[in-house]
Design a protein around this motif. Structure first.
Motif, short mmCIF file in Angstrom:
data_model
loop_
_atom_site.label_atom_id
_atom_site.label_comp_id
_atom_site.label_asym_id
_atom_site.label_seq_id
_atom_site.Cartn_x
_atom_site.Cartn_y
_atom_site.Cartn_z
N GLN A 39 1.75 5.09 4.25
CA GLN A 39 2.22 5.97 3.19
C GLN A 39 2.31 5.21 1.87
OE1 GLN A 39 2.62 9.28 3.90
NE2 GLN A 39 1.84 8.61 5.91
N ILE A 40 2.03 5.91 0.78
CA ILE A 40 2.09 5.29 -0.54
C ILE A 40 3.54 4.93 -0.88
CG2 ILE A 40 2.37 7.49 -1.77
CD1 ILE A 40 0.13 4.61 -2.98
N THR A 41 3.75 3.77 -1.48
CA THR A 41 5.08 3.36 -1.92
C THR A 41 5.23 3.66 -3.41
OG1 THR A 41 4.31 1.13 -2.48
CG2 THR A 41 5.07 1.49 -0.21
N GLY A 42 6.48 3.57 -3.90
CA GLY A 42 6.69 3.74 -5.33
C GLY A 42 5.91 2.73 -6.13
N ARG A 43 5.86 1.51 -5.61
CA ARG A 43 5.07 0.45 -6.26
C ARG A 43 3.59 0.83 -6.28
NH1 ARG A 43 5.09 -5.14 -6.91
NH2 ARG A 43 3.19 -6.23 -6.32
N GLY A 44 3.11 1.43 -5.16
CA GLY A 44 1.72 1.84 -5.09
C GLY A 44 1.38 2.91 -6.12
N GLU A 95 -6.23 5.76 -3.92
CA GLU A 95 -6.25 7.15 -4.36
C GLU A 95 -6.04 8.09 -3.18
OE1 GLU A 95 -6.03 8.01 -7.29
OE2 GLU A 95 -6.90 6.42 -8.53
N LEU A 96 -6.63 7.78 -2.03
CA LEU A 96 -6.45 8.62 -0.85
C LEU A 96 -5.00 8.59 -0.37
CD1 LEU A 96 -9.71 7.86 1.19
CD2 LEU A 96 -9.18 9.90 -0.16
N ALA A 97 -4.37 7.41 -0.45
CA ALA A 97 -2.96 7.32 -0.08
C ALA A 97 -2.10 8.16 -1.02
CB ALA A 97 -2.51 5.86 -0.09
N CYS A 98 -2.42 8.15 -2.30
CA CYS A 98 -1.70 8.98 -3.26
C CYS A 98 -1.90 10.47 -2.97
CB CYS A 98 -2.16 8.68 -4.69
SG CYS A 98 -1.64 7.09 -5.34
N TRP A 99 -3.06 10.82 -2.39
CA TRP A 99 -3.37 12.22 -2.08
C TRP A 99 -2.83 12.61 -0.70
CZ3 TRP A 99 -5.03 15.37 -5.76
CH2 TRP A 99 -5.55 16.63 -5.43
N SER A 100 -2.13 11.66 -0.05
CA SER A 100 -1.52 11.88 1.28
C SER A 100 -2.54 12.12 2.38
CB SER A 100 -0.53 13.06 1.24
OG SER A 100 0.50 12.80 0.32
N THR A 101 -3.71 11.52 2.25
CA THR A 101 -4.70 11.53 3.33
C THR A 101 -5.32 10.13 3.40
OG1 THR A 101 -6.76 12.51 4.15
CG2 THR A 101 -6.41 12.54 1.77
N LEU A 141 -13.93 12.43 -6.73
CA LEU A 141 -13.51 13.56 -7.55
C LEU A 141 -13.99 14.87 -6.95
CD1 LEU A 141 -12.29 14.77 -10.11
CD2 LEU A 141 -14.45 14.27 -11.29
N LEU A 142 -15.22 14.91 -6.49
CA LEU A 142 -15.75 16.11 -5.86
C LEU A 142 -14.93 16.50 -4.64
CD1 LEU A 142 -17.91 18.31 -5.51
CD2 LEU A 142 -19.32 16.62 -4.32
N ALA A 143 -14.60 15.51 -3.80
CA ALA A 143 -13.81 15.79 -2.60
C ALA A 143 -12.42 16.33 -2.95
CB ALA A 143 -13.69 14.53 -1.74
N LEU A 144 -11.78 15.74 -3.97
CA LEU A 144 -10.44 16.20 -4.36
C LEU A 144 -10.49 17.60 -4.97
CD1 LEU A 144 -8.82 12.97 -5.90
CD2 LEU A 144 -8.81 13.79 -3.54
N LEU A 145 -11.50 17.88 -5.79
CA LEU A 145 -11.60 19.20 -6.40
C LEU A 145 -11.84 20.28 -5.34
CD1 LEU A 145 -13.67 18.34 -9.58
CD2 LEU A 145 -11.33 19.23 -9.54
N LEU A 146 -12.63 19.96 -4.35
CA LEU A 146 -12.84 20.92 -3.26
C LEU A 146 -11.53 21.19 -2.52
CD1 LEU A 146 -16.25 19.65 -1.82
CD2 LEU A 146 -15.84 21.80 -3.03
N ASP A 147 -10.72 20.15 -2.36
CA ASP A 147 -9.42 20.32 -1.72
C ASP A 147 -8.49 21.18 -2.58
OD1 ASP A 147 -7.96 19.69 0.61
OD2 ASP A 147 -6.75 18.24 -0.49
N ASP A 152 -6.80 8.17 5.43
CA ASP A 152 -8.13 7.90 5.98
C ASP A 152 -9.18 8.89 5.46
OD1 ASP A 152 -7.35 10.18 7.26
OD2 ASP A 152 -7.64 9.43 9.30
N GLY A 153 -8.77 9.80 4.57
CA GLY A 153 -9.72 10.73 3.98
C GLY A 153 -10.21 11.82 4.92
N SER A 154 -9.59 11.92 6.11
CA SER A 154 -10.10 12.86 7.11
C SER A 154 -9.87 14.32 6.73
CB SER A 154 -9.46 12.57 8.47
OG SER A 154 -8.04 12.70 8.39
N GLY A 155 -8.93 14.59 5.84
CA GLY A 155 -8.65 15.97 5.48
C GLY A 155 -9.52 16.50 4.36
N LEU A 156 -10.48 15.70 3.89
CA LEU A 156 -11.29 16.10 2.75
C LEU A 156 -12.73 16.40 3.16
CD1 LEU A 156 -10.07 13.42 0.17
CD2 LEU A 156 -9.24 15.76 0.46
N SER A 157 -13.40 17.18 2.34
CA SER A 157 -14.82 17.47 2.54
C SER A 157 -15.63 16.51 1.66
CB SER A 157 -15.13 18.92 2.14
OG SER A 157 -14.40 19.82 2.95
N TRP A 158 -16.45 15.68 2.29
CA TRP A 158 -17.18 14.63 1.59
C TRP A 158 -18.66 14.93 1.54
CZ3 TRP A 158 -14.50 10.68 -0.66
CH2 TRP A 158 -13.19 10.43 -0.20
N TRP A 159 -19.29 14.49 0.45
CA TRP A 159 -20.75 14.44 0.40
C TRP A 159 -21.21 13.42 1.45
CZ3 TRP A 159 -23.70 14.86 -4.85
CH2 TRP A 159 -25.06 14.96 -4.62
#
Length: 795
Positions: free
Chosen positions: A395-400, A355-361, A135-141, A363-370
């Motif tokens: 990439q996330i699918t509709g099923r995902g 959740e990262l696939a839904c956020w279109s990243t 949540l912290l990483a997504l909010l920073l984004d 591997d999480g590389s585009g986020l700032s992590w603790w």
């Protein structure tokens, strides 16, 4: 607003200024300072939009909302409301909404701009729960790209806030607690005493010495039950996440007489249990762990950190002076880790990967992590999502997206979605509710019967909630199918008749415990299996009866038909095998195995059994010894022919392996020509010069050189060396001469002939001429004629 006089009030002005000037802040405030209740109320007074408070646990979210509403003299759902899984109390008037971290992650996925929200307060960040870190990483984004006006406040009960401050680019505001003194006693277990008995003993001491309630921390529900059974003549109140909301709330209200509250880690920081004057700390906590190699996630019992132990002890000093009883030896305190291990480093990460696939990243590389997610576990999570068809090509699918929207672990989301279509929403929901919360019995069907007859309202409410999440369909109960949809790789088949050990499709062996009620079944759909350190295989904790037909229906993507060629009992075995993962369904002999598979099998056999399975003739052995000598003395380009070197690249010298079909074909390989393939060119032409197979001695005999020792050896009868002045050399190395008696026994060993003739020959002559009178024993061997015959008799 008339707020209670709690320590955080002293820094509210500094806090609001920091948020106004920086858009973010870190609040360090120990438990009991009012950070969870007073701060949101203060922020709501001057905020233009809604204040959202994210708590790590549902119990804490509901308790915080209730406390704030009571301060306002309102019911929950008016100015202050809450939203947790399966329960929501908000209205159009709500200005402060307390939610769980996981729920806010889902809200962000649906509405990344968080319309109507002005401030997000991330409470208890120090606990380092996985959802909270995400949540912290997504909010920073969101702040970086969509809502630079969104204010973020992170609160922590510990002083380890520097990294969090840097991450938020925000100042740290500190509130100091006005707590009462807490005396700490250490009550270590006696020899052979279980921790539950130690805790019960400490509780009895606390009850007799302290006037007030006792709060005891235990790692899990099982330990709470066992300690409860050891306590008499006192009100015992459990407090853990599996309890219905009404019973959780009851634990947070003062009792009419002295109580013992037996709690898990839910009571460590964000909750206040009134009336507590003593804390008994088992020193243990249950945390997520996963065996990534075997794919068996679960919980592990670990020692708490020093920071957690301090927080637990502090609960005794919230309202008056108190006592803390630690159930470990005093000297062990210094060995505790400073802070808890972040869950992101230890947990199974498929839900995070979704959740990262839904956020279109992905591997999480585009986020700032603790702390960023570890690559290996995250890759394993993405692989599972591929298996569940939640992602495709990263990439996330509709099923995902449908799976993510359910707010469940991806496995359970798959089981609910597909299971509802197969067996009906209620039947699927019943099983998923058991899988999500665990069961008391090993047999899933028996556990379902127990829950239905016990009228477990918490379980029933969860079933109703889950059933509403999926489309309606006819009911056709099949618990094993739902379990298999969630855990296809844990479909298991008994290894052999009568054995309690099963092989799971994922390749892990697991054993049924005695008394499971499932011992007569060939196939199982396993929901939960754990493996203790040092055990050869896992233990099945929860499973349902299955069969081969169900296994194929639930996991068709695990079915494979392959040709297998293996080395078994000294020869090649070729078969065509149909498998479900690692489980063999059927097999038949393979008449024409692939040459490539055969070659791989022979190479594997060589590496398994060694070069001894090849037909080593005397000539081949001697050639190998000569080559080894040259490599040892001269080095490259003369080849290394040790076992390790030859086995490392068998294709370089044994092309015959590519055409061999059985063990008998190996017997036809000529190894001397095979070894010559390794000879360097043009140096190969000097092999006989540098390491001759034989050396001619003065008698005219050509004697074979033995290269099998560290130094080359020439064993020759002494009479054949008369007149030989210099020791022969090969590749510049003196040959060690074994000078033999006429009977072929060693008479002398030398690598310096000249010295032997001068210093050693006389004593050898004296010893042997009487024993072998028909052989020549001249006084001067340097002028004598070398011979391999006896001396002629006089006429």
């Amino acid at each position: 607003m008339n707020l209670p006089d709690l320590p955080v009030r002293a820094v509210l002005g500094e806090l609001t200024t920091a948020l106004r000037e920086h858009g973010a802040a870190v609040l360090v405030a120990p438990p009991g300072t009012g950070k969870t209740t007073l701060v949101p109320l203060a922020l709501a007074e001057e905020a233009a939009g809604r204040v959202v408070v994210a708590e790590p646990r549902r119990l804490a979210a509901r308790a915080a909302a209730a406390r704030m509403a009571s301060l306002l003299g309102e019911p929950v759902g008016e100015t202050v409301g809450y939203s947790v899984r399966g329960d929501r109390k908000v209205s159009a008037r709500t200005k402060i909404e307390v939610v769980t971290s996981g729920l806010l992650v889902r809200r962000l996925q649906n509405e990344p701009e968080l319309p109507g929200v002005s401030t997000v307060l991330l409470d208890e960040c120090h606990e380092r729960h996985l959802d909270a870190d995400l949540l912290l990483a997504l909010l920073l984004d969101v702040r970086a790209g969509l809502r630079d006006d969104l204010r973020l406040l992170a609160t922590s009960a510990t002083v380890a806030s520097e990294k969090l401050s840097r991450l938020l680019a925000a100042p740290v505001v500190t509130a100091h607690a006005r707590t009462f003194p807490v005396d700490v006693d250490y009550v270590p277990p006696t020899r052979g005493e279980r921790i539950e008995a130690t805790v019960a003993r400490a509780i009895h001491t606390a009850l007799s010495e302290v006037d007030g309630d006792v709060l005891a921390f235990l790692p899990g529900v099982g330990e709470i039950g066992r300690v409860s059974s050891m306590l008499d003549d006192v009100d015992v109140v459990p407090l853990h996440g599996r309890l219905p909301a009404s019973r959780q709330d009851a634990a947070l209200r003062p009792g009419s007489r002295q109580r013992v509250v037996l709690a898990t880690s839910v009571a460590e920081s964000s909750l206040t249990v009134p009336g507590v004057r003593a804390v008994v700390d088992s020193g243990l906590a249950r945390v997520p762990r996963v065996d990534h190699k075997r794919g068996l996630p679960g919980l592990a019992t670990v020692k708490v950190s020093a920071a957690v132990a301090e927080q637990r002890a502090g609960r005794a000093g919230r309202e008056a002076a108190g006592r803390a009883f630690r159930c470990w030896a005093r000297h062990e305190q210094v060995s505790l880790p400073a802070y808890p291990e972040p869950e992101i480093r230890t947990a199974e990460l498929s839900r995070l990967a979704l959740e990262l696939a839904c956020w279109s990243t992905p591997d999480g590389s585009g986020l700032s992590w603790w702390d960023p997610p570890p690559e290996g576990p995250l890759a394993a999570g993405r692989e599972l999502l591929n298996t569940l068809e939640a992602v495709e090509g990263g990439q996330i699918t509709g099923r995902g997206r449908k799976m993510a929207a359910l707010g469940l672990h991806p496995r359970l989301a798959r089981a609910l979605l597909d299971g509802a279509a197969e067996v009906g929403p209620r039947s699927a929901a019943e099983v998923v509710a058991v899988l999500d919360n665990g069961g008391q019995l090993t047999d899933v069907e028996a556990e379902l019967r127990r829950l239905r007859s016990a009228k477990d309202e918490r379980w029933r409410a969860e079933v109703r909630r889950l059933a509403r999440l999926v489309p309606d369909a006819p009911e056709a109960p099949d618990p094993a199918l739902v379990v298999a949809l969630a855990y296809p790789e844990r479909l298991a088949r008994r290894r052999e008749k009568g054995s309690p050990v099963y092989l799971m499709a994922g390749g892990t062996a697991a054993e049924l415990p005695s008394g499971s009620g499932l011992g007569d079944v060939e196939w199982l759909a396993v929901a939960e299996a754990t493996r203790a350190p040092g055990r050869a295989h896992g233990v099945i904790r929860l499973a349902a009866r299955a069969d081969a037909e169900l296994a194929l229906r639930a996991a068709p993507n695990l079915v494979s038909e392959t040709d297998e060629v293996a080395w078994s009992d000294g020869d090649v075995v070729a078969r065509s095998v149909r498998k479900l993962g690692a489980i063999v369904l059927s097999e038949r002999p393979l008449r024409t195995p692939s040459p490539a598979l055969l070659e791989q099998t022979f190479i594997a056999a060589l590496r398994q059994e060694g070069l001894r399975i090849l037909p080593w003739t005397e000539d081949a052995e001697r050639l190998r010894e000569r080559l080894a000598f040259l490599h040892r003395v001269l080095g490259p380009p003369w080849p290394d022919v040790s076992d390790e070197a030859l086995l490392a690249s068998p294709r370089d010298w044994l092309p015959e392996l590519a055409t061999a079909r059985r063990r008998a074909d190996l017997e036809q390989i000529h190894l001397a020509p095979a070894l010559r393939r390794l000879l360097p060119w043009p140096a190969a032409s000097r092999l006989d010069e540098l390491a001759p197979e034989r050396i001619e001695v003065p008698s005219g005999s050509r004697i074979r050189v033995d290269y099998g020792s560290d130094e080359p050896v020439l064993a020759v009868k002494l009479q054949e060396t008369f007149g030989w002045l210099e020791t022969p050399r090969v590749a510049g190395v003196p040959v060690v001469l074994h000078l033999l008696s006429p009977a072929g026994r060693p008479a002398a060993v030398t690598s310096d002939l000249r010295s032997f003739w001068q210093n050693g020959y006389a004593s050898v002559r004296a010893e042997l001429r009487g024993r072998y009178p028909k052989h020549p024993w001249p006084d001067d061997p340097l002028t004598a004629v070398a011979t391999k015959r006896t001396k002629r008799s006089s006429p």
